[in-house]
Design an enzyme around this catalytic site. Structure first.
Site, PDB file in Angstrom:
ATOM      1  N   HIS A   1      15.592  -6.379   9.556  1.00 14.83           N
ATOM      2  CA  HIS A   1      15.230  -6.903   7.944  1.00 14.83           C
ATOM      3  C   HIS A   1      16.341  -6.383   6.954  1.00 14.83           C
ATOM      4  CE1 HIS A   1      10.725  -7.424   9.295  1.00 14.83           C
ATOM      5  NE2 HIS A   1      11.336  -8.563   9.516  1.00 14.83           N
TER       6      HIS A   1
ATOM      7  N   CYS B   1      26.273 -10.131  -2.283  1.00 18.69           N
ATOM      8  CA  CYS B   1      26.588 -11.184  -3.326  1.00 18.69           C
ATOM      9  C   CYS B   1      26.124 -12.420  -3.106  1.00 18.69           C
ATOM     10  CB  CYS B   1      27.869 -10.986  -3.769  1.00 18.69           C
ATOM     11  SG  CYS B   1      28.161 -12.447  -5.133  1.00 18.69           S
TER      12      CYS B   1
ATOM     13  N   LEU C   1      -1.165   4.492  14.259  1.00 16.01           N
ATOM     14  CA  LEU C   1      -2.204   5.192  13.906  1.00 16.01           C
ATOM     15  C   LEU C   1      -3.628   4.361  14.504  1.00 16.01           C
ATOM     16  CD1 LEU C   1      -1.463   6.837  10.572  1.00 16.01           C
ATOM     17  CD2 LEU C   1      -1.352   8.008  13.030  1.00 16.01           C
ATOM     18  N   GLU C   2      -3.533   3.007  13.839  1.00 13.65           N
ATOM     19  CA  GLU C   2      -4.804   2.288  14.424  1.00 13.65           C
ATOM     20  C   GLU C   2      -3.955   1.113  15.063  1.00 13.65           C
ATOM     21  OE1 GLU C   2      -4.143   1.287  10.929  1.00 13.65           O
ATOM     22  OE2 GLU C   2      -4.534   3.649  10.059  1.00 13.65           O
TER      23      GLU C   2
HETATM   24  P1  OAD Z   1       3.009  -1.807   8.205  1.00 15.08           P
HETATM   25  O1  OAD Z   1       2.713  -0.955   7.010  1.00 15.08           O
HETATM   26  O2  OAD Z   1       2.380  -3.126   8.226  1.00 15.08           O
HETATM   27  O3  OAD Z   1       2.337  -0.957   9.397  1.00 15.08           O
HETATM   28  C1  OAD Z   1       2.591   0.392   9.458  1.00 15.08           C
HETATM   29  C2  OAD Z   1       1.875   0.804  10.941  1.00 15.08           C
HETATM   30  O4  OAD Z   1       2.277   2.284  10.847  1.00 15.08           O
HETATM   31  C3  OAD Z   1       0.402   0.913  10.744  1.00 15.08           C
HETATM   32  O5  OAD Z   1      -0.021   0.278  12.131  1.00 15.08           O
HETATM   33  C4  OAD Z   1      -0.037   2.271  10.868  1.00 15.08           C
HETATM   34  O6  OAD Z   1      -1.140   2.616  11.801  1.00 15.08           O
HETATM   35  C5  OAD Z   1       1.336   3.015  11.389  1.00 15.08           C
HETATM   36  N1  OAD Z   1       1.704   4.183  11.328  1.00 15.08           N
HETATM   37  C6  OAD Z   1       1.243   4.897   9.680  1.00 15.08           C
HETATM   38  N2  OAD Z   1       1.813   6.222   9.862  1.00 15.08           N
HETATM   39  C7  OAD Z   1       2.023   6.588  11.048  1.00 15.08           C
HETATM   40  C8  OAD Z   1       2.644   7.757  11.840  1.00 15.08           C
HETATM   41  N3  OAD Z   1       2.758   8.700  11.048  1.00 15.08           N
HETATM   42  N4  OAD Z   1       3.154   7.522  13.157  1.00 15.08           N
HETATM   43  C9  OAD Z   1       2.629   6.372  13.818  1.00 15.08           C
HETATM   44  N5  OAD Z   1       2.230   5.246  13.289  1.00 15.08           N
HETATM   45  C10 OAD Z   1       1.909   5.116  12.031  1.00 15.08           C
HETATM   46  O7  OAD Z   1       4.436  -1.723   8.419  1.00 15.08           O
HETATM   47  P2  OAD Z   1       5.530  -2.608   9.365  1.00 15.08           P
HETATM   48  O8  OAD Z   1       4.654  -3.025  10.433  1.00 15.08           O
HETATM   49  O9  OAD Z   1       6.750  -2.032   9.630  1.00 15.08           O
HETATM   50  O10 OAD Z   1       9.019  -6.832   6.027  1.00 15.08           O
HETATM   51  O11 OAD Z   1       5.711  -3.827   8.366  1.00 15.08           O
HETATM   52  C11 OAD Z   1       6.197  -4.999   8.740  1.00 15.08           C
HETATM   53  C12 OAD Z   1       7.125  -5.527   7.901  1.00 15.08           C
HETATM   54  O12 OAD Z   1       6.253  -6.019   6.682  1.00 15.08           O
HETATM   55  C13 OAD Z   1       8.022  -4.904   6.829  1.00 15.08           C
HETATM   56  O13 OAD Z   1       9.308  -4.749   7.767  1.00 15.08           O
HETATM   57  C14 OAD Z   1       8.376  -5.646   5.896  1.00 15.08           C
HETATM   58  C15 OAD Z   1       6.670  -5.761   5.369  1.00 15.08           C
HETATM   59  O14 OAD Z   1       6.487  -6.791   4.843  1.00 15.08           O
HETATM   60  C16 OAD Z   1       9.679  -7.201   5.140  1.00 15.08           C
HETATM   61  O15 OAD Z   1      10.128  -6.843   4.278  1.00 15.08           O
HETATM   62  C17 OAD Z   1      10.593  -8.809   5.630  1.00 15.08           C
END
Ligand code: OAD
Length: 249
Positions: A118, A126, A213-214
Site C-alpha cells: 500500500h 509527483c 486481537l479478534e
Molecule cells: P485494521 O484496522 O482493519 O485491522 C487491525 C487488526 O489488528 C484487527 O484485526 C485487530 O484485531 C488487530 N490488532 C490490533 N491491535 C493488535 C495487536 N496489538 N496485536 C495483534 N493484532 C492487533 O487494519 P488493516 O487490516 O491493516 O488500506 O487495514 C487494512 C487496510 O485498510 C489498510 O492497509 C488501509 C486501510 O484502509 C489502505 O490505506 C489502502
C-alpha cells in the site's frame, strides 16, 4: 490441523502479511479498531484520489499528521522477530517474503526486506511527472512540497488509495503459490486484495496461521488462529516455526 515440517513441504517458503495491528503497540492507531473520526472524516474518506482532487489541503493535513507521528514511534518485538525469521529462513535457503499493508516504515527500520503493497508514508510522488522521493522531514501540515524534478506545486503521499492498484501483486501471487507457511498478523481481513491472500495461500496448500486481537473477517476454520498481542504471539510463533522448520538460529 496438520502441522507439516519442512520435509513435508515440496515447494516451501514462508510468506508473512502484516497489517495495522503489528504497529498498534508502537502507538500507531489501527483503522478499524480506533473507530474514531479525523477532523470529522472517516480515515477511508480521505484516502481516495477523489478526496485529493476535491480537497488536497484536507488530505495533505491528514497525511502530514500521520507522517509526523512516525518520528515518535519505534519498531516493537513483533517487527524484530520477523527480521529473525527472515534471517533464519535465508540461512536455511528457504524463501521468505514479508508483505505489509502498512504505510509506516517500522518493518524497514527493524531491518526487514519488505514489500509495501500500500506504499509508504515517507515517500512522496509527483502526479505530474511521476518522480518519487524519500522525504521524512517536510512535515508542515499546511505546506505542500513542490516537485524538484518538474516544479509541480504539490507532491502526494506515495500511498495506495482506495480505487488504486496495490504494488507487487504479481510477486506476491508467485510467493503464495510457492509457500508452505503463511502468517497473517494484525489485519482485520477486510480490505481486498490483501484480505484475499490468506485464502490463496490456503488453497495452495500452505499451513495458515493468523494472529490478531479478534477473529478477522477472512478467517477460515482451517486456519490456525492465535489471538493476542502481536508483541507476545509473534516472537513465540517465530520460535515455534524455527523449531518446526528446523531453521538455524
Ligand atoms: P485494521 O484496522 O482493519 O485491522 C487491525 C487488526 O489488528 C484487527 O484485526 C485487530 O484485531 C488487530 N490488532 C490490533 N491491535 C493488535 C495487536 N496489538 N496485536 C495483534 N493484532 C492487533 O487494519 P488493516 O487490516 O491493516 O488500506 O487495514 C487494512 C487496510 O485498510 C489498510 O492497509 C488501509 C486501510 O484502509 C489502505 O490505506 C489502502
Amino acid at each position: 490441523m496438520s502441522h507439516r515440517t519442512r520435509d513435508d513441504l515440496r515447494v516451501g517458503g514462508v510468506v508473512v502479511l502484516t497489517g495495522a495491528g503489528i504497529s498498534a503497540e508502537a502507538g500507531l492507531p489501527t483503522f478499524r479498531d480506533a473507530g474514531g473520526l479525523w477532523e470529522g472524516h472517516r480515515p477511508e474518506e480521505v484516502a481516495t484520489p477523489k478526496a485529493w482532487a476535491a480537497d488536497p489541503e484536507l488530505v495533505w493535513r491528514f497525511y502530514q499528521a500521520r507522517r509526523a507521528r512516525l518520528g515518535a514511534v519505534q519498531p516493537g518485538p513483533a517487527h524484530h522477530s520477523l527480521v529473525q525469521l527472515e534471517t533464519r529462513c535465508q540461512r536455511a535457503g528457504l524463501a521468505f517474503t514479508l508483505v505489509t499493508q502498512n504505510v509506516d516504515d517500522l518493518h524497514q527500520r527493524a531491518g526487514s526486506t519488505v514489500l509495501a503493497m500500500h506504499g509508504q508514508l515517507r515517500r512522496l510522488r509527483c502526479e505530474s511527472c511521476g518522480n518519487a522521493v524519500q522525504d521524512a522531514d517536510s512535515l508542515e501540515p499546511n505546506r505542500f512540497v513542490p516537485c524538484a524534478a518538474c516544479g509541480w506545486h504539490a507532491l502526494r503521499p506515495d500511498v495506495v488509495w482506495f480505487g488504486e492498484v496495490p504494488h507487487g501483486l504479481d510477486r506476491i501471487e508467485q510467493a503464495l503459490l510457492e509457500c508452505g507457511v503463511f502468517l497473517s498478523i494484525g489485519t482485520s481481513g477486510a480490505v481486498y486484495p490483501a484480505a484475499g491472500l490468506l485464502s490463496v495461500a490456503r488453497a495452495a496448500g500452505a499451513r495458515t496461521i493468523v494472529n490478531s486481537l479478534e477473529s478477522p473477517e477472512n478467517l477460515h476454520p482451517a486456519d490456525d488462529f492465535r489471538p493476542g498481542l502481536a508483541s507476545e504471539v509473534v516472537p513465540a510463533l517465530v520460535d515455534e516455526l524455527t523449531a518446526d522448520l528446523r531453521l538455524p538460529r
